[in-house]
Every structure is written in C-alpha cells, then in structure tokens.
Motif scaffolding. Structure first.
Motif: not given
Lengths: 304, 304
Positions: A278-281, B226-228, B232-234
């Motif tokens: 979700r945070t990527r969005a 940017r950091i977030a 996600p998998t990693m």
C-alpha cells in the motif's frame, strides 16, 4: 506587481535571507532593512547584500516600511511583533514565514495597529542549513506557499503577499490557520519528530556501535540524519506550538507502529507485505502531485 | 583478478542485474547464466544483455558454474539453494547479496556440498526500484559491501568474492553474521520500518486529507515515501528474518519516542532542544564517514 518602498526583514536567516535575494533579483523592494539580535548576523547579512541596513531593534527596522516579514523562530514571533510596534506604520502589511500558524496568529494580532493587514504565511521550503549564509534565491521555486488569512484580513493585502511569493516561484494556496496546522502536522512536523527520535536513539548507542552506524548509514539512515540536522530552536517551537495536532498524529503513528511490532514478533508476514504494498501507492501519489524529485538512481542508492 | 568461467545469477533483479553489468564491463565472467522463476523476467534479462542464457530451474543455471550468486529475497534464498543442489559443482564458490546474514547462513549451509565455499555477502546499496530494468553498473561505487564468513569458510574463496566487489567499486568489510545483523538493524531495518509505518499512517487518512498530504509532502514526508517504496517482499523477509535485533532496536526507539511525546505534552522545550542539538552532531559524523551525499541546497529544499 508594484514594488514595496521599504521592506523590513525581522530575522535574516535561511528563509528571510532567501526571500531578500528574490526581492533584489526581481526589483520588488526599494530598500531592504534587516533586524537581527546578534551583531554577527547583522554584519554577515550586510556583507552578503541581503539588506541595505541592519538594525538590532525591530522598531527601528520597521520604521517607514510598507512591508514587514517576520522571519524568526515561531516562539520569538510574538515578542518580536511586540518589540516592533513603536515603529510600525498603521498602513504597513505584515506577514510571517512560520511553520505553524494558529499560535502565530494568536501571538501577533494583539500587537498590531491594523490586524486586517496581517497576512500569515508559510513557504513550505527549506534545507537542513540555517543562517544568512544558507540563503539562495531559488529556494521557493515550485514550492508551495500557504497563506492563512483570518476573518478580518484585507483581501488586497493577501493579494500583494500572494503576488510576492509567486514572483519567488511558489505555488500559493489559501486555507485557515487551523487547517494548515493539521495538514503540516502529518506532512512535516511528525516526520521531523520521528527523524529526530531515531537519530537520537543512535546518539545513545555506545561509542563503537555509533561509529559503525556512521559507516553503514547508506542503508536508509542517511535521510533521517539530514532531516534531524534541521534548526533545533525552530523545531522545538514548531512541535510545542502545534502540540495538539502533533500529539494526535503521533498517537495514530504509535498505534500503527505497535501493530507492526506485533506482526514482526509473531511472524505475520502477510500484514507486513500488505502494508508495504500500500505504501508504494502513496509514493506514486506524491510523485504525481509533483513534490518528489524523481532522482536518477545514480544519485541515490541509499536503500538496501 | 582471474575471471570466473561461468557465473550463475540466481535471481536477476536490481542487485544481481547490476552486478552482472559490472562483470560484463570488467570482463569478470566468461559466461553469465541467470535463473528466474518468471518467464517475463528471464526474457527481459536477456533483452538487457544481463545474461547469456536464462533458466527457470536453478539446478540448470548453476551447472558448470564456478561462481553462484544468490540474489533472491531473503526467505527464498534457502529454497533456491535447495533447488540448485543437483546441478552445483562441489568446487563452485557460492555467495549471496541478502540484507540479513545469520538466517541466510542457517538456511543455505545445509544444502551445500562444500559449506566452506559459501561466502555470505551484503552490498549495502540499492534504490527504491526493483527488477532487471532497475539495474545499473555504478550502483555499488563507493558503497560498503559486508562479507560475513563463518568458521569453516575458505579464506581463498573470501578473497575472490572480495576482489569481485572491489572491482564493482565497493569498500569491503568483514564481520560475523550476527554482528552484521545488529548493525544493519539500526542503520537500515529500523529506518525502513519507521518509514513504512508513517507512510501507512497517511494511507489510512480519509481521502481529502491524503490528497493534501501529497500536495505538501515537501515538508519532510517525501524522503519517507521514497524509502517506503522499496520492494515489499524483500523488506517483509528482512524484518522477519532479523526479528530479534529489529525488535530490540524498535524497543529503544519507542522508549525515546514516548519520552519526546511526554516532553511535547508538558511543554518541556529544553528536552527537545537538547536532543535536536545532539542529532546535528550525528549528521556531521555520517558526513565525515563519507556516506552522505552533501547535496547542493538547490537540489534539496525538502525541509521546513
């Protein structure tokens, strides 16, 4: 826009110094007078041509000015407004550049001969550097600047201040002081508090561990150190001056952090994965809103 | 250094892809064979010339290789090591690029014919982008790379892997897996967890507030997004795989945050000011250790 005859810059650090440079470049001020408490700051501001004259006394600095910009740390804005009163013309426009607005309005308005000419403002820009040497005239380019007029504020005064920031390159928005403080609590005040905290946690590590943190900081910690190098006086004032909104957002953050702590302890990978997706969005939202520099990977490389 | 005859890249994303580019440029591999589960990734890696051949089966990819680089998310390293075993030569050097080391050592060693040829590694570099398209050959320049040999590791194998990373431009350090995990918990894992959390807190705001956060993100929030935006998998695997050290550091951080929360609630400006002053010194330490890019203010301007 019509230039101002004489502009008084009360405080001449990163923000006011940069604004002075803009005014010089754009020919927006017939004369710039700075006020600073420290002799060294006044001398430096003169050397850098940020002002034509520098005064220790705010009342002297504002005499004859048709624009006054309060550019001191938030807790000093009220006292400086009180100090300038003897010299302030009743038809001068007064504005400020503080990161908090409701408290500044409360602190400044009682000292003004014409409260309707106060246009509270906040350029959402800055660096981790402070003082007159940190000033540069492109600081505000493509940055938001928020003006928070109150009920009595003269619309013509708002327009003049708005035009000034637009000449600095800013995108100007108008909202209430209270709304401003809630929005900035999450976008700025809480991130600073968090960055200060984690860097402080490292500061408390034993000597050897701390040295290693410096060495391997590129893994994510570096960004936090930059934020946590911001001006201590200003950030103390901001966090105390906006304490209700900050504590509210901090409460939400802490709840979320405790939930993640629990997920880590119990090996709940799905909760982590869902959040991290979700945070990527959100990142995409920020980029689309044009606030993030999409840096080249070569200039970046700080994760992992 | 003597080039490797055939290098098997198990996983061909940001890190392994960038390392493949380095090997091409420096002539360090006679042939590069990649393994990736997804057909699309294999096709893309071939298009980008990251490898000469791409296989779905790790055992096929490692056949005839004298160097194997495990470049999959931490939780997948063990299963991929098991899967490659049928094809692995007993004299092949095996290394990895995971952000956690103790768990990887536990997961990989049981599957190796010659455990002494396993050289666990972690290049402390990355971006928020992932996949083969994110790869570039200067990713590791002036970055630390940590190797964590265990008791049985052959010193000659360590030297060859070290030489490889030095050709990539990295500064190589040697430490134990456990020590690595403690250091990275504070420099990397905790900062990522915190960034994910605060961006998640924003994700939960009501629609209108979220839109405003995007607009005013420059006040400090941008760096966190940017950091977030990292993989996600990693990051799920890293936080679960290094949970003890992460929970320990998270405990310290939470204590410190609660103390600051209390200081804000009670208006204790001195505590805030003292901390914010100490954290500036940490920034200087990081800069002196050469890990922070001292960016020009013009390219920055995200505080305030």
């Amino acid at each position: 826009m019509t230039p101002f005859r004489r502009v008084a810059m009360l405080g001449i650090g990163l923000i006011n110094g940069s604004l002075a440079k803009v005014m010089r470049r754009e020919g927006l001020a017939g004369e710039i007078v700075a006020a600073a408490r420290r002799e060294e700051t006044r001398a430096r501001a003169l050397e850098l041509h940020l002002c034509d004259r520098a005064e220790a006394d705010p009342a002297e600095a504002v005499r004859g000015a048709d624009l006054v910009v309060l550019g001191v740390p938030p807790a000093a804005v009220g006292p400086v407004a009180a100090a300038m009163r003897p010299g302030l013309a009743p038809d001068a426009i007064v504005t400020d550049v503080s990161s908090i607005k409701a408290q500044v309005v409360r602190d400044v308005v009682p000292h003004l001969p014409t409260p309707g000419l106060f246009v509270p403002g906040h350029p959402v820009a800055g660096t981790e550097h402070s003082g007159p040497d940190a000033a540069f005239d492109t600081l505000f380019v493509r940055r938001r600047c928020i003006l928070t007029p109150i009920e009595d504020t003269d619309p013509a005064a708002v327009e003049r201040v708005k035009a000034l920031w637009e000449r600095a390159g800013s995108l100007v928005d108008i909202m209430t002081p209270e709304h401003h403080d809630r929005v900035l609590a999450i976008t700025s005040h809480l991130p600073h508090l968090i960055a200060y905290t984690i860097v402080g946690t490292v500061a408390d590590l034993e000597e050897q561990a701390r040295t290693e943190v410096f060495k391997y900081a590129a893994g994510g910690f570096t960004d936090f150190t930059r934020i946590a190098a911001s001006d201590p006086t200003m950030w103390r004032d901001v966090l105390l001056g906006n304490r209700e909104a900050v504590l509210e957002m901090l409460g939400r953050f802490t709840e979320d952090l405790v939930a993640l702590q629990r997920a880590i302890r119990w090996g709940d990978g799905q909760t982590l994965f869902d959040l991290f997706t979700r945070t990527r969005a959100i990142r995409r939202g920020v980029i689309q809103a044009g606030q993030a520099y999409v840096r080249q990977p070569q200039a970046n490389g700080e994760n992992g």
